[in-house]
Design a protein around this motif. Sequence first.
Motif, PDB file in Angstrom:
ATOM      1  N   ILE A  45       0.858  -1.177   0.000  1.00 60.05           N
ATOM      2  CA  ILE A  45       0.000   0.000   0.000  1.00 60.05           C
ATOM      3  C   ILE A  45       0.895   1.227   0.000  1.00 60.05           C
ATOM      4  O   ILE A  45       1.729   1.397   0.892  1.00 60.05           O
ATOM      5  N   ASN A  46       0.712   2.053  -1.011  1.00 59.79           N
ATOM      6  CA  ASN A  46       1.506   3.277  -1.158  1.00 59.79           C
ATOM      7  C   ASN A  46       2.997   2.998  -1.050  1.00 59.79           C
ATOM      8  O   ASN A  46       3.729   3.670  -0.330  1.00 59.79           O
ATOM      9  N   GLU A  47       3.417   1.960  -1.765  1.00 55.02           N
ATOM     10  CA  GLU A  47       4.824   1.566  -1.885  1.00 55.02           C
ATOM     11  C   GLU A  47       5.424   1.006  -0.604  1.00 55.02           C
ATOM     12  O   GLU A  47       6.642   0.937  -0.460  1.00 55.02           O
ATOM     13  N   GLN A  48       4.572   0.583   0.342  1.00 57.70           N
ATOM     14  CA  GLN A  48       5.044  -0.035   1.581  1.00 57.70           C
ATOM     15  C   GLN A  48       4.440  -1.433   1.693  1.00 57.70           C
ATOM     16  O   GLN A  48       3.214  -1.591   1.668  1.00 57.70           O
ATOM     17  N   ILE A  49       5.294  -2.460   1.830  1.00 60.76           N
ATOM     18  CA  ILE A  49       4.806  -3.821   2.016  1.00 60.76           C
ATOM     19  C   ILE A  49       4.108  -3.903   3.374  1.00 60.76           C
ATOM     20  O   ILE A  49       4.626  -3.415   4.380  1.00 60.76           O
ATOM     21  N   VAL A  50       2.931  -4.509   3.373  1.00 54.69           N
ATOM     22  CA  VAL A  50       2.188  -4.700   4.618  1.00 54.69           C
ATOM     23  C   VAL A  50       2.377  -6.154   5.050  1.00 54.69           C
ATOM     24  O   VAL A  50       1.985  -7.066   4.316  1.00 54.69           O
ATOM     25  N   PRO A  51       2.986  -6.379   6.228  1.00 53.83           N
ATOM     26  CA  PRO A  51       3.147  -7.759   6.698  1.00 53.83           C
ATOM     27  C   PRO A  51       1.783  -8.436   6.828  1.00 53.83           C
ATOM     28  O   PRO A  51       0.799  -7.807   7.211  1.00 53.83           O
ATOM     29  N   LYS A  52       1.749  -9.725   6.498  1.00 57.27           N
ATOM     30  CA  LYS A  52       0.494 -10.475   6.562  1.00 57.27           C
ATOM     31  C   LYS A  52      -0.163 -10.338   7.933  1.00 57.27           C
ATOM     32  O   LYS A  52      -1.391 -10.246   8.033  1.00 57.27           O
ATOM     33  N   SER A  53       0.632 -10.293   8.990  1.00 60.08           N
ATOM     34  CA  SER A  53       0.098 -10.188  10.353  1.00 60.08           C
ATOM     35  C   SER A  53      -0.591  -8.849  10.608  1.00 60.08           C
ATOM     36  O   SER A  53      -1.322  -8.703  11.580  1.00 60.08           O
ATOM     37  N   GLN A  54      -0.379  -7.851   9.729  1.00 64.24           N
ATOM     38  CA  GLN A  54      -0.969  -6.521   9.930  1.00 64.24           C
ATOM     39  C   GLN A  54      -2.088  -6.196   8.944  1.00 64.24           C
ATOM     40  O   GLN A  54      -2.665  -5.111   9.004  1.00 64.24           O
ATOM     41  N   LEU A  55      -2.429  -7.128   8.052  1.00 65.47           N
ATOM     42  CA  LEU A  55      -3.462  -6.848   7.054  1.00 65.47           C
ATOM     43  C   LEU A  55      -4.801  -6.500   7.702  1.00 65.47           C
ATOM     44  O   LEU A  55      -5.501  -5.599   7.255  1.00 65.47           O
ATOM     45  N   ALA A  56      -5.178  -7.216   8.767  1.00 62.36           N
ATOM     46  CA  ALA A  56      -6.482  -7.008   9.406  1.00 62.36           C
ATOM     47  C   ALA A  56      -6.571  -5.686  10.151  1.00 62.36           C
ATOM     48  O   ALA A  56      -7.675  -5.207  10.433  1.00 62.36           O
ATOM     49  N   THR A  57      -5.437  -5.073  10.448  1.00 63.99           N
ATOM     50  CA  THR A  57      -5.445  -3.812  11.189  1.00 63.99           C
ATOM     51  C   THR A  57      -4.983  -2.637  10.339  1.00 63.99           C
ATOM     52  O   THR A  57      -4.762  -1.546  10.864  1.00 63.99           O
ATOM     53  N   THR A  58      -4.837  -2.860   9.040  1.00 67.85           N
ATOM     54  CA  THR A  58      -4.396  -1.800   8.139  1.00 67.85           C
ATOM     55  C   THR A  58      -5.592  -1.265   7.359  1.00 67.85           C
ATOM     56  O   THR A  58      -6.097  -1.931   6.451  1.00 67.85           O
ATOM     57  N   PRO A  59      -6.076  -0.059   7.726  1.00 71.35           N
ATOM     58  CA  PRO A  59      -7.233   0.495   7.012  1.00 71.35           C
ATOM     59  C   PRO A  59      -6.841   0.990   5.629  1.00 71.35           C
ATOM     60  O   PRO A  59      -5.700   1.367   5.391  1.00 71.35           O
ATOM     61  N   LEU A  60      -7.818   0.973   4.737  1.00 75.21           N
ATOM     62  CA  LEU A  60      -7.622   1.520   3.395  1.00 75.21           C
ATOM     63  C   LEU A  60      -8.264   2.892   3.331  1.00 75.21           C
ATOM     64  O   LEU A  60      -9.312   3.123   3.939  1.00 75.21           O
ATOM     65  N   ALA A  61      -7.632   3.807   2.613  1.00 78.11           N
ATOM     66  CA  ALA A  61      -8.113   5.186   2.522  1.00 78.11           C
ATOM     67  C   ALA A  61      -8.260   5.599   1.068  1.00 78.11           C
ATOM     68  O   ALA A  61      -7.651   5.004   0.166  1.00 78.11           O
ATOM     69  N   ASP A  62      -9.063   6.621   0.850  1.00 79.37           N
ATOM     70  CA  ASP A  62      -9.270   7.154  -0.490  1.00 79.37           C
ATOM     71  C   ASP A  62      -7.931   7.488  -1.137  1.00 79.37           C
ATOM     72  O   ASP A  62      -7.032   8.013  -0.476  1.00 79.37           O
TER      73      ASP A  62
END
Length: 73
Positions: A43-60
């Motif tokens: 997201i926005n050129e930053q890898i999101v660890p699988k363990s953090q997918l559920a706590t990573t909100p998506l924004a416009d």
Amino acid sequence: MPTFNESIQLTLNGEPYAIAPGLTAADLVDQLGLSGRRIAVEINEQIVPKSQLATTPLADSDQVEVVHAIGGG
């Protein structure tokens, strides 16, 4: 799919994509039918660890890349 007035607009793998407000990266993966698969989410050129997918909100206007992880060597 949400209507334009009640959605946020992302770029998903280079293409416009609309989702409901309040979704997380894990929700998007599930919506795409990719839960349980070996994937990487950026997201926005930053890898999101699988363990953090559920706590990573998506924004416009987020730029999201979802790629299949390929093993080998």
